[in-house]
Design a protein around this motif. Structure first.
Motif, PDB file in Angstrom:
ATOM      1  N   SER A 147       0.825  -6.063  -6.187  1.00 37.90           N
ATOM      2  CA  SER A 147       1.410  -4.676  -5.709  1.00 37.90           C
ATOM      3  C   SER A 147       2.881  -4.729  -5.514  1.00 37.90           C
ATOM      4  CB  SER A 147       0.591  -3.962  -4.586  1.00 37.90           C
ATOM      5  OG  SER A 147       0.663  -4.651  -3.386  1.00 37.90           O
ATOM      6  N   ASP A 148       3.249  -3.543  -5.862  1.00 38.47           N
ATOM      7  CA  ASP A 148       4.719  -3.365  -5.250  1.00 38.47           C
ATOM      8  C   ASP A 148       4.734  -3.166  -3.610  1.00 38.47           C
ATOM      9  OD1 ASP A 148       7.642  -3.001  -5.541  1.00 38.47           O
ATOM     10  OD2 ASP A 148       7.242  -0.984  -4.903  1.00 38.47           O
ATOM     11  N   GLU A 149       5.884  -3.758  -2.960  1.00 32.93           N
ATOM     12  CA  GLU A 149       6.251  -3.705  -1.477  1.00 32.93           C
ATOM     13  C   GLU A 149       6.752  -2.651  -1.215  1.00 32.93           C
ATOM     14  OE1 GLU A 149       5.621  -7.078   0.670  1.00 32.93           O
ATOM     15  OE2 GLU A 149       5.258  -8.461  -1.091  1.00 32.93           O
ATOM     16  N   ALA A 150       7.709  -2.079  -1.816  1.00 27.84           N
ATOM     17  CA  ALA A 150       8.652  -0.932  -1.485  1.00 27.84           C
ATOM     18  C   ALA A 150       8.061   0.460  -1.589  1.00 27.84           C
ATOM     19  CB  ALA A 150       9.969  -1.243  -2.220  1.00 27.84           C
ATOM     20  N   ALA A 151       7.412   0.754  -2.827  1.00 28.67           N
ATOM     21  CA  ALA A 151       7.253   1.958  -3.327  1.00 28.67           C
ATOM     22  C   ALA A 151       5.759   2.499  -2.737  1.00 28.67           C
ATOM     23  CB  ALA A 151       7.465   2.422  -4.581  1.00 28.67           C
ATOM     24  N   ILE A 184       4.489 -13.260  -5.634  1.00 30.65           N
ATOM     25  CA  ILE A 184       5.793 -14.265  -5.957  1.00 30.65           C
ATOM     26  C   ILE A 184       6.810 -13.210  -6.655  1.00 30.65           C
ATOM     27  CG2 ILE A 184       4.493 -16.410  -6.252  1.00 30.65           C
ATOM     28  CD1 ILE A 184       3.961 -15.869  -9.103  1.00 30.65           C
ATOM     29  N   ASP A 185       6.524 -12.004  -7.214  1.00 32.13           N
ATOM     30  CA  ASP A 185       7.424 -11.360  -8.128  1.00 32.13           C
ATOM     31  C   ASP A 185       7.793 -10.014  -7.474  1.00 32.13           C
ATOM     32  OD1 ASP A 185       8.949 -11.201 -10.112  1.00 32.13           O
ATOM     33  OD2 ASP A 185       7.449 -10.058 -11.166  1.00 32.13           O
ATOM     34  N   PRO A 186       7.140  -9.271  -6.350  1.00 35.14           N
ATOM     35  CA  PRO A 186       7.940  -8.244  -5.920  1.00 35.14           C
ATOM     36  C   PRO A 186       9.276  -8.598  -5.375  1.00 35.14           C
ATOM     37  CG  PRO A 186       5.448  -8.449  -5.331  1.00 35.14           C
ATOM     38  CD  PRO A 186       5.905  -9.617  -5.903  1.00 35.14           C
ATOM     39  N   PHE A 187       9.931  -7.232  -5.412  1.00 31.77           N
ATOM     40  CA  PHE A 187      11.464  -7.608  -5.285  1.00 31.77           C
ATOM     41  C   PHE A 187      11.891  -7.193  -3.772  1.00 31.77           C
ATOM     42  CE2 PHE A 187      10.085  -5.034  -9.220  1.00 31.77           C
ATOM     43  CZ  PHE A 187      10.005  -5.983  -9.838  1.00 31.77           C
ATOM     44  N   HIS A 434       0.713  -1.670  -9.173  1.00 30.90           N
ATOM     45  CA  HIS A 434       1.518  -2.946  -9.623  1.00 30.90           C
ATOM     46  C   HIS A 434       3.240  -2.972  -9.437  1.00 30.90           C
ATOM     47  CE1 HIS A 434       2.794  -6.405 -12.079  1.00 30.90           C
ATOM     48  NE2 HIS A 434       3.199  -5.531 -13.070  1.00 30.90           N
ATOM     49  N   HIS A 435       3.712  -3.993  -9.313  1.00 35.53           N
ATOM     50  CA  HIS A 435       5.072  -4.098  -9.011  1.00 35.53           C
ATOM     51  C   HIS A 435       5.975  -3.838 -10.139  1.00 35.53           C
ATOM     52  CE1 HIS A 435       4.102  -8.156 -10.222  1.00 35.53           C
ATOM     53  NE2 HIS A 435       5.287  -8.072 -10.770  1.00 35.53           N
ATOM     54  N   ASP A 436       5.369  -3.353 -11.210  1.00 31.76           N
ATOM     55  CA  ASP A 436       6.427  -2.824 -12.360  1.00 31.76           C
ATOM     56  C   ASP A 436       5.871  -1.252 -12.425  1.00 31.76           C
ATOM     57  OD1 ASP A 436       8.260  -4.919 -12.996  1.00 31.76           O
ATOM     58  OD2 ASP A 436       6.765  -6.010 -13.499  1.00 31.76           O
ATOM     59  N   ALA A 437       4.973  -0.900 -11.972  1.00 31.01           N
ATOM     60  CA  ALA A 437       4.370   0.358 -12.326  1.00 31.01           C
ATOM     61  C   ALA A 437       4.891   1.600 -11.220  1.00 31.01           C
ATOM     62  CB  ALA A 437       2.919   0.379 -11.871  1.00 31.01           C
TER      63      ALA A 437
END
Length: 1002
Positions: A147-151, A184-187, A434-437
Motif C-alpha cells: 500500500s501507499d503510505e501517504a494517501a 520497498i517502493d512507497p514514496f 496500492h502505492h501507484d493507485a
C-alpha cells in the motif's frame, strides 16, 4: 489470571462449536502440522560467525497496476508499454527453486499470487506447498498489495492486509504467515503504518526509499537499522517496530543484475574462454560488500537481488547467483571474510536480533521524501484528487456493505434484489490502496481502471444493501442509489413528486446529517420516521453546480434538510411535493432569502459565525459562539507555477510524484469574489465565484459545529503553457510559530515545524515543496496561551503545509504539462470524454475553532463522519404501513471515545469485530481515558455466543502473537499488563484497536 484462563477456555469451546472454523479457516495449523514442516525462522540457512555474511534475497517487485493495468501486468499484455508478465514470473521461479534446495525466493503481492494460484492444478499446488513449508518460497508483507503510505486511510490499509493475509493462512497455514513487512517502493513512510505492522505481529519492516539527507546522516552514524516507536499513546513495545533501510533501494548492487531486462554481463566461468571474468566479478563484489558493511552495524548485510517484474526467466538470475555464491565463498580458503548465502528478509532479521545490539530510536515519520536537493516527492499527496475522493467514498460504502451483510443475515447476499457480495468491493478497494493507485502516480488508463474496479464493487455492494435493508425494514420496495449527489444529480428525485429517503449510519453513535437532494419543485414537505414535520428548504442550484454537471441531471433546485440517524442503523424520511405555499407549521417555515445584505456580511448558526468583507466577498473571521473565541481568518485560492525543469539549479519539473514550484510566492486567482447570500432556517451559505474555473460555497447548516468550504476547481487553464498547482490558504492571527499538526493515515497526530526534521539537521533547498506533508483527514494550527485551535478536516488525502506563521495551505488540484521523469512518462494532465478541456474537481473542507484542550472532542468525531458518511437510498412513494422506519444495530450508542472500525461477516456463524479507541493519550481531558465495552450487550439483533481475540490483521490468535524484543539506545520501558474487568467486558486504552472473532446467532 482467572479472567485470562476463562478466555482461553472459551476460545477452546469456540473451536469445539465450529470444526470448520478451527480446521480450515485462516488460522495457524495445528501443532502436529507445524512439526511436519520447517519454515519461517527454523528454515533459515546457517551463517558463519566471524565472517561478513551477505544475505542475497531474490525478489521481484510487482506493482498492482502502474504503467499497465492489473490485468495487463498479470497476463503480460501490452508489453509495448512495459515488458512484464507476473504469471510467467511465478511459473519460472517455482521451476528454478526445484533445481537447487539452497535457492530462496520471496513474494509480496497476494493479489497476483491469488490469481496465479487459482489457475494451478493440484500437482503444482502441492509443489508450491512443499516449497513454502520448507521456507524456500517465503511470503513477506502479504497484503493484497504493497500500500501507499501517504494517501491511504488506516481502515482501508487494515482491510487490504486482512484480505491478503487471510488467503495465505487459509492456503498455507502457519508457514504462509509473513514475519516481515516489506515496503520497498512507497514514496515516504508513515508512522501509523509502522504502528499497524507492529500490531499485526510483524517482527520487522524493511524499505528502500529514504530522504537523501537522512540516509547520509544514518550512514555516518550506522543507524540505517533502528527501532521505530510508532505511537505516543500505546504502551511500548506494542507499536515498536524494528526498521531497516535497504542499501540499494530494492535493486541489486551496480553491475550485478542478471535479468532479461538487465545489461550486466553474466558470469563467464570457463577458463578456456577468452572472456573469462570470474576474478573480476568476485573482486568487484567483495569491494561492494565491504563498502556496504562499513555503513551497517553488524557482520550481516542484505542485498536485494531483483527489481521491477524481474525473474520472468528466473534461470538467468539463479544460474548467475549460484556461480556468484560458489566463487565468492571459495575465496574464504585464501583468507576472505565474506560469506554469501541465499536468504530472506526474515532470516536476515533473525541474525540482527541474535546480534543483541542496541538500536537508535525514532519517534517521528519519514515524510517528506526527497531523492535530491530539488526533488521532493510531495506532489502525489494531491495528485488525481477525484480518484482520491472516489476511493475514500468507496471505503464508506464498503464498511456499510460489510455491516449490513452481518445485520441482514444470509438474505443480504441472496435476497429479493438478487445476489450480491462484499468480496468484489473488498478486492477493488484493496487494489486501490496500492502505492501507484490512490497515490495518483499511475498512467491515465490505469487510473481509469482503478475507478472502473471500484464502480464494479459499488454495483455488487448495493445489492447487499438493498437486500439487507429490505429484511430489516420489512419493505420489499426496490431501492435506488444516487451516486452523483455531490453535483446535485439524481434522476429519481428530480422526477418524483413523492419518495422516501433512507439514511444508513455506519458509525457507532447517532449523527445529525445534512441532506441535499436535486429537485424541480419549489415546495416540499418532509416528515421523519416518527411522522413529525422536519424543517426543509428549497434553494436554487448554483451556477458552478450546473456547469460541472456537463449535461448530467436537470434539476433547478435543491431540497435541503437535516436528518437524525441512529447508531449502526437507519432512519427513513418521507418527502412529498406541495402544490402551494402554506405558511403553516406543517410546511416550510420561511422562504429562503437570496441576495446581498447591506453593511456587514455574515452567516451563522447557534455554534459558529463566519464574517465576510462586503467589498471583496472574502472570508474575514470566524467566531465560536459557545466559547466566544474569535480569530481573524482570511481564505483565498492561489496557484503555484509548476517548474518545467528549465532552471539553473535543477532540471527537475513538477509531475505526478514531485511538487516543484518555480517560485515561493503563489499567484492569487482573484482578490475578490462575486457573491450570492442564501439564508434559510436549515442552512445559510455564501456562494463565491473567484474566476470561471474556481468557485466555492461557504456553508453552515443549523446543527453543524463546523464551517463547510465546498470548493469547485477546473478546468485548470493551461493556454498560457503553465502547469498549475492550485491551493487554498487560510491566513489567521494565530501565532503558530511555524508549527502545525497533521494526522498519520487518519489516526495519530504528528507535530510539524517549518524547515525542520527531528532526526537530522535539514538543509532546506525547496522552501515550499520541502515543507509539504500528507494530510489524510485533518490538520490544525494552535497557540495554547491564546486558547485557539483552528482545525481543518479534509474529505480526501491532500498535501498541505504552514508556510507562513498562522497560516494553513492545502493543495486541492494539480494540472501539469511535463513528466517528472520517475517512470510514468506522461504529464499529470487529466482529461476525459466528458471533460476534454480538463478535469473539474469538487470537494469540501470543514473548519472548526475550539480551545486546544477540547478541540479533539470535536474534530475526531467530525473526521469519522467525513470518512464514514451515511449512505442514502430511495424508494418510491410513502413507506409501507408495516415497514420499520428506524433501526439501530446497537443496544446503545458507543461512548464518544470508541469507534466501530470493523463489523464484517467472517464465515457462516462468526463475524469480525474491531473496536477502536480514537483518542490519543494527551489530546482530550474527557475522552483520553480507558473505556470498557461489554461485547455481549453490544448488538441489538445479534446474540454473541463466544469470542476470541486476534491480532490487528486477524491472522493470529492474540495469545499466540510473539514478536522479537529489541533494545533501544534509550532505557527500555517495562510493558504494563492490563487485564479486562471480566470475560465479556473488554477495555480499550487510548489509540488501542482490539480485534475479535465473535460467534453469533441472528
Amino acid at each position: 489470571m482467572a479472567a485470562r484462563s476463562e478466555h482461553l477456555h472459551t476460545a477452546a469451546a469456540f473451536c469445539a462449536f465450529s470444526l470448520l472454523f478451527c480446521a480450515v479457516s485462516s488460522f495457524p495449523l495445528a501443532p502436529e502440522g507445524k512439526r511436519q514442516t520447517k519454515c519461517g525462522y527454523e528454515s533459515c540457512p546457517v551463517t558463519k560467525p566471524g565472517l561478513l555474511n551477505v544475505h542475497l534475497v531474490p525478489h521481484t517487485h510487482d506493482d498492482v497496476g502502474w504503467l499497465k493495468t492489473v490485468d495487463q501486468y498479470f497476463y503480460g499484455d501490452r508489453n509495448d508499454i512495459q515488458h512484464a508478465g507476473v504469471q510467467y514470473i511465478l511459473d519460472s521461479v517455482v521451476d528454478q527453486l526445484l533445481k537447487n534446495p539452497d535457492r530462496r525466493f520471496i513474494y509480496v503481492e497476494t493479489s497476483f499470487f491469488f490469481r496465479w494460484w487459482k489457475q494451478q492444478g493440484e500437482e503444482m499446488r502441492n509443489t508450491v506447498r512443499m516449497l513454502v513449508n520448507q521456507g524456500r518460497l517465503e511470503f513477506v508483507n502479504g497484503g493484497w498489495c504493497m500500500s501507499d503510505e501517504a494517501a491511504t486511510h488506516y481502515s482501508s490499509v487494515i482491510d487490504q492486509m486482512t484480505l491478503g493475509l487471510r488467503f495465505l493462512n487459509e492456503t498455507f497455514g502457519e508457514c504462509g504467515r509473513p514475519r516481515v513487512a516489506w515496503h520497498i517502493d512507497p514514496f515516504g513512510h508513515a508512522r501509523e503504518h509502522a504502528s499497524m505492522f507492529a500490531q499485526m505481529g510483524y517482527d520487522g519492516l524493511f524499505f528502500g526509499r529514504v530522504d537523501y539527507q537522512d540516509r547520509d546522516q544514518r550512514q555516518k552514524s550506522l543507524d540505517q537499522e533502528l527501532l521505530w516507536r510508532a505511537s505516543d499513546s500505546l504502551t511500548p513495545p506494542m507499536a515498536d517496530l524494528f526498521t531497516g533501510i535497504l542499501p540499494n533501494g530494492y535493486n541489486p548492487p551496480e553491475g550485478f543484475c542478471w535479468d532479461q531486462s538487465c545489461d550486466d554481463a553474466p558470469i563467464r566461468d570457463d577458463p578456456d574462454l577468452e572472456d573469462y571474468n570470474v576474478d573480476d566479478v568476485v573482486q568487484r563484489f567483495l569491494a561492494i560488500a565491504h563498502a556496504q558493511a562499513n555503513v551497517y552495524k553488524t557482520n550481516h548485510i542484505i542485498m536485494t537481488m531483483g527489481s521491477d517484474f524481474q525473474y520472468e526467466n528466473a534461470n538467468l538470475w539463479y544460474k548467475n547467483l549460484d556461480k556468484l555464491i560458489l566463487y565468492v565463498n571459495r575465496r574464504q580458503s585464501n583468507g576472505s571474510n565474506v560469506n554469501l548465502l541465499y536468504s530472506t528478509p526474515s532470516c536476515y532479521l533473525q541474525e540482527l536480533h541474535r546480534a543483541n545490539q542496541t538500536w537508535a530510536l525514532k519517534t517521528d515519520d519519514f515524510f517528506p521524501y526527497a531523492d535530491d536537493a530539488h526533488d521532493f516527492w510531495t506532489g502525489y499527496f494531491t495528485s488525481r484528487p477525484a480518484l482520491k475522493r472516489y476511493e475514500r467514498f468507496s471505503n464508506a460504502l464498503l464498511q456499510t456493505c460489510n455491516q449490513l451483510e452481518v445485520l441482514g443475515g444470509p438474505v443480504s447476499r441472496n435476497g429479493p434484489f438478487g445476489k450480491g457480495d462484499t468480496l468484489t468491493m473488498r478486492k477493488s478497494m484493496a487494489v486501490a490502496q496500492h502505492h501507484d493507485a490512490v497515490s495518483g502516480t499511475s498512467k491515465q488508463h490505469v487510473a481509469n481502471d482503478y475507478a472502473r474496479r471500484l464502480a464494479t464493487g459499488w454495483n455488487t455492494c448495493q445489492v447487499v444493501v438493498s437486500n439487507s435493508l429490505s429484511a430489516l425494514s420489512g419493505s420489499a420496495a426496490p431501492r435506488v442509489y444516487c451516486d452523483l449527489l455531490n453535483i446535485s444529480v439524481c434522476s429519481f428525485t428530480e422526477a418524483s413528486p413523492e419518495f422516501t429517503v433512507t439514511i444508513f449510519n455506519p458509525l457507532g453513535r447517532p449523527v445529525l446529517w445534512p441532506v441535499r437532494l436535486p429537485v424541480n419543485g419549489t415546495q416540499y414537505s418532509v416528515s421523519g420516521p416518527d411522522g413529525n414535520h422536519v424543517d426543509s428548504q428549497v434553494v436554487p442550484v448554483s451556477g458552478s453546480t450546473h456547469d460541472v454537471r456537463r449535461g448530467r441531471g436537470f434539476a433547478v433546485n435543491e431540497l435541503v434538510f437535516e436528518v437524525q440517524a441512529p447508531p449502526l442503523g437507519f432512519s427513513s424520511y418521507y418527502v412529498s411535493q406541495s402544490q402551494e405555499w402554506t405558511g403553516t407549521k406543517t410546511g416550510p417555515e420561511s422562504r429562503p432569502k437570496t441576495g446581498l445584505t447591506q453593511g456587514s456580511l455574515q452567516i451563522e448558526n447557534k455554534f459558529l459565525r463566519a464574517t465576510f468583507d462586503p467589498d471583496t466577498g472574502l472570508l474575514t473571521g470566524l467566531m465560536n459562539l459557545e466559547t466566544k473565541q474569535k480569530i481573524d481568518l482570511t481564505q483565498n485560492f492561489y496557484w503555484y507555477n509548476a517548474s518545467d525543469g528549465n532552471s539553473s539549479d535543477s532540471n527537475q519539473p513538477s509531475g505526478a510524484y514531485i511538487f516543484r514550484p518555480n517560485s515561493s510566492t503563489p499567484f492569487v486567482i482573484s482578490k475578490t469574489a462575486k457573491t450570492q447570500l442564501i439564508q434559510t432556517s436549515v442552512m445559510q451559505e455564501l456562494r463565491q465565484v473567484f474566476s470561471p474555473w474556481v468557485s466555492q460555497v461557504v456553508r453552515l447548516y443549523s446543527g453543524s459545529r463546523a464551517l463547510e468550504l465546498e470548493w469547485t476547481i477546473g478546468p485548470v487553464p493551461i493556454d498560457d503553457d503553465l502547469g498549475k498547482e492550485v491551493i487554498t490558504r487560510l491566513d489567521t492571527n494565530i501565532k503558530s510559530g511555524g508549527v502545525f499538526y497533521t494526522d498519520s493515515n487518519g489516526r495519530e497526530l504528528l507535530r510539524r515545524r517549518k524547515d525542520f526534521r527531528p532526526t537530522w539537521d535539514l538543509k532546506q533547498s525547496e522552501p515550499i515543496a520541502g515543507n509539504y506533508y500528507p494530510i489524510n483527514s485533518r490538520a490544525f494550527i494552535m497557540v495554547r496561551d491564546e486558547e485557539n485551535q483552528l482545525t481543518v478536516v479534509t474529505d480526501r488525502s491532500q498535501g498541505g503545509s504552514s508556510i507562513q506563521n498562522g497560516s494553513l495551505e492545502i493543495m486541492l488540484h494539480r494540472r501539469l504539462l511535463y513528466d517528472d521523469v520517475r517512470g510514468v512518462a506522461e504529464p499529470l494532465n487529466e482529461t476525459s470524454a466528458l471533460f476534454p478541456d480538463g478535469l473539474v474537481v469538487r470537494g469540501s473542507l470543514l473548519l472548526s475553532l475550539d480551545p486546544p484542550k477540547s478541540a479533539a472532542d470535536k474534530h475526531r468525531p467530525l473526521g469519522q463522519e467525513t470518512v464514514l458518511q451515511p449512505l442514502l437510498s430511495f424508494t418510491k412513494g410513502k413507506p409501507e404501513a408495516s415497514a420499520e422506519l428506524t433501526f439501530s444495530g446497537l443496544q446503545t450508542a458507543l461512548p464518544p471515545a470508541v469507534h466501530l472500525l470493523t463489523l464484517s461477516q467472517w464465515d457462516s456463524d462468526s463475524v469480525l469485530l474491531r473496536l477502536e479507541h480514537q483518542f490519543q493519550s494527551w489530546e482530550s481531558q474527557s475522552n483520553s481515558q480507558p473505556v470498557t465495552i461489554n461485547l455481549q450487550k453490544l448488538f441489538s439483533t445479534l446474540t454473541v455466543l463466544g469470542f476470541s481475540e486476534l491480532n490487528l490483521s486477524a491472522n493470529q490468535w492474540k495469545e499466540d502473537m510473539k514478536r522479537f524484543d529489541w533494545t533501544p539506545k534509550t532505557e527500555k520501558p517495562v510493558q504494563k499488563t492490563f487485564v479486562d474487568p471480566s470475560f465479556w467486558e473488554v477495555t480499550l486504552r487510548p489509540m488501542e484497536i482490539r480485534t475479535f472473532l465473535l460467534r453469533v446467532r441472528l
